[in-house]
Design an enzyme around this catalytic site. Structure first.
Site, PDB file in Angstrom:
ATOM      1  N   LYS A   1       0.320  -1.672  -0.037  1.00  0.00           N
ATOM      2  CA  LYS A   1       0.214  -0.188  -0.145  1.00  0.00           C
ATOM      3  C   LYS A   1       0.873   1.119  -0.191  1.00  0.00           C
ATOM      4  CE  LYS A   1      -4.728  -1.434   1.309  1.00  0.00           C
ATOM      5  NZ  LYS A   1      -5.564  -1.918   2.273  1.00  0.00           N
TER       6      LYS A   1
ATOM      7  N   ARG B   1      -4.409  -9.478   4.772  1.00  0.00           N
ATOM      8  CA  ARG B   1      -4.486 -10.182   3.378  1.00  0.00           C
ATOM      9  C   ARG B   1      -3.485  -9.799   2.634  1.00  0.00           C
ATOM     10  NH1 ARG B   1      -5.897  -6.641  -0.282  1.00  0.00           N
ATOM     11  NH2 ARG B   1      -7.543  -6.975  -1.866  1.00  0.00           N
TER      12      ARG B   1
HETATM   13  C1  8Y7 Z   1      -8.175  -4.511   1.548  1.00  0.00           C
HETATM   14  C2  8Y7 Z   1      -9.530  -4.763   1.531  1.00  0.00           C
HETATM   15  C3  8Y7 Z   1      -8.415  -4.375  -0.739  1.00  0.00           C
HETATM   16  C4  8Y7 Z   1      -8.066  -3.913   2.939  1.00  0.00           C
HETATM   17  C5  8Y7 Z   1      -9.621  -5.592   3.471  1.00  0.00           C
HETATM   18  C6  8Y7 Z   1      -5.294  -3.243  -2.136  1.00  0.00           C
HETATM   19  C7  8Y7 Z   1     -10.115  -5.666  -1.143  1.00  0.00           C
HETATM   20  C8  8Y7 Z   1      -6.687  -2.409  -2.083  1.00  0.00           C
HETATM   21  N1  8Y7 Z   1      -7.063  -3.398   0.953  1.00  0.00           N
HETATM   22  N2  8Y7 Z   1      -9.824  -6.014   1.921  1.00  0.00           N
HETATM   23  N3  8Y7 Z   1      -8.915  -4.783  -0.413  1.00  0.00           N
HETATM   24  N4  8Y7 Z   1      -8.641  -5.321   4.081  1.00  0.00           N
HETATM   25  N5  8Y7 Z   1     -10.343  -6.231   4.312  1.00  0.00           N
HETATM   26  O1  8Y7 Z   1      -4.203  -2.395  -1.836  1.00  0.00           O
HETATM   27  O2  8Y7 Z   1      -6.774  -3.327   3.803  1.00  0.00           O
HETATM   28  O3  8Y7 Z   1      -5.225  -4.505  -2.475  1.00  0.00           O
HETATM   29  S1  8Y7 Z   1      -8.295  -3.368  -1.961  1.00  0.00           S
END
Ligand code: 8Y7
Length: 262
Positions: free
Chosen positions: A205, A239
């Site tokens: 990120k 994640r």
């Molecule tokens: C997150 C996410 C993304 C997060 C959860 C990326 C779909 C952006 N970020 N879901 N999703 N938490 N639960 O940089 O921080 O992966 S997308």
């Protein structure tokens, strides 16, 4: 939780995994690398991204979910904010709904409850299109905890058991670097005030860029440092894109955390 993008415009995979076979192959590789859950997404939620139609999102994610439910032994999560996609994914055998919109769409909580889904409720200020334009909070920890508690209560009321509800402060979703750092330093507090286990997404990120000034393909070390810190602060799930490296970093940190003191 390993990230499986089916979006042609996903910023961190450069669109390489938008084809069905590639996404499935990538997902199976993530399981070999140690993923305990796969998160399948078909709509880019990066800052400024456009939304996609229901049909387009369905076409991207449902065939991948069907293939993985048949081929994989780990639970499959669908990363969506659309009720129609949630329902179709659960009917295809997905076990979990990961909603960056925190199940705020009308009917989302009911759909999750009907299908006995595990849910991840994430906090986002505003919408992906506009969320990074001057995010402001009265008290970021209290505001995020309050939102999560509200959505968790709606889930409990709909009959979703507490153990199936996961909270997520939504790192990077309508937050400045200072907000993100404060949230990551307060995972235990948010966890105890909401009563839910926490999922944290920091992989690749832009907050890493804000700390270190690194382009997206040079954020692995930063991602690992933040993931280890999140687990040490009480996160239950992380994640990540780089499953093997994250798995190894976290397992080593956990080995120390669970050792006895002499
Ligand atoms: C997150 C996410 C993304 C997060 C959860 C990326 C779909 C952006 N970020 N879901 N999703 N938490 N639960 O940089 O921080 O992966 S997308």
């Amino acid at each position: 939780m390993g990230v499986v993008n089916t979006t042609p415009d996903s910023f961190s995979d450069g669109g390489h995994y938008h084809r069905h076979e590639d996404a499935v192959r990538h997902a199976l590789k993530l399981i070999e690398e140690g993923a305990d859950i796969l998160d399948i997404g078909g709509e880019s939620t990066r800052p400024g991204a456009d939304s996609v139609s229901i049909d387009e999102e369905m076409e991207r994610v449902i065939p991948v979910i069907e293939s993985l439910v048949a081929a994989a032994e780990v639970p499959i999560s669908v990363d969506t904010s659309k009720v129609e996609v949630m329902r179709a994914a659960m009917q295809s055998g997905a076990a979990m709904i990961n909603d960056v919109n925190g199940l705020r769409a009308p009917g989302a909580v009911a759909a999750a409850a009907e299908h006995n889904a595990v849910v991840c409720i994430m906090h986002m200020l505003g919408e992906p299109k506009t969320m990074q334009a001057q995010p402001q909070y009265e008290d970021v920890i209290a505001d995020v905890s309050h939102f999560l508690t509200q959505q968790i209560d709606a889930c409990l009321e709909a009959g979703i058991p507490q153990r199936d509800i996961i909270g997520d402060p939504g790192i990077g979703f309508g937050k400045t670097l200072e907000h993100n750092l404060a949230l990551l330093n307060s995972i235990a507090k948010i966890r105890s005030s909401t009563g839910c286990e926490m999922l944290i997404g920091v992989s690749r990120k832009s907050m890493i860029d804000a700390i270190l000034n690194r382009p997206v393909d040079e954020r692995l070390a930063g991602s690992l440092g933040l993931a280890v810190q999140a687990v040490m602060n009480g996160a239950k799930l992380v994640r990540v894109h780089d499953v093997r490296a994250s798995h190894d970093a976290i397992r080593c940190a956990e080995a120390v955390m669970s050792a006895s003191n002499y």
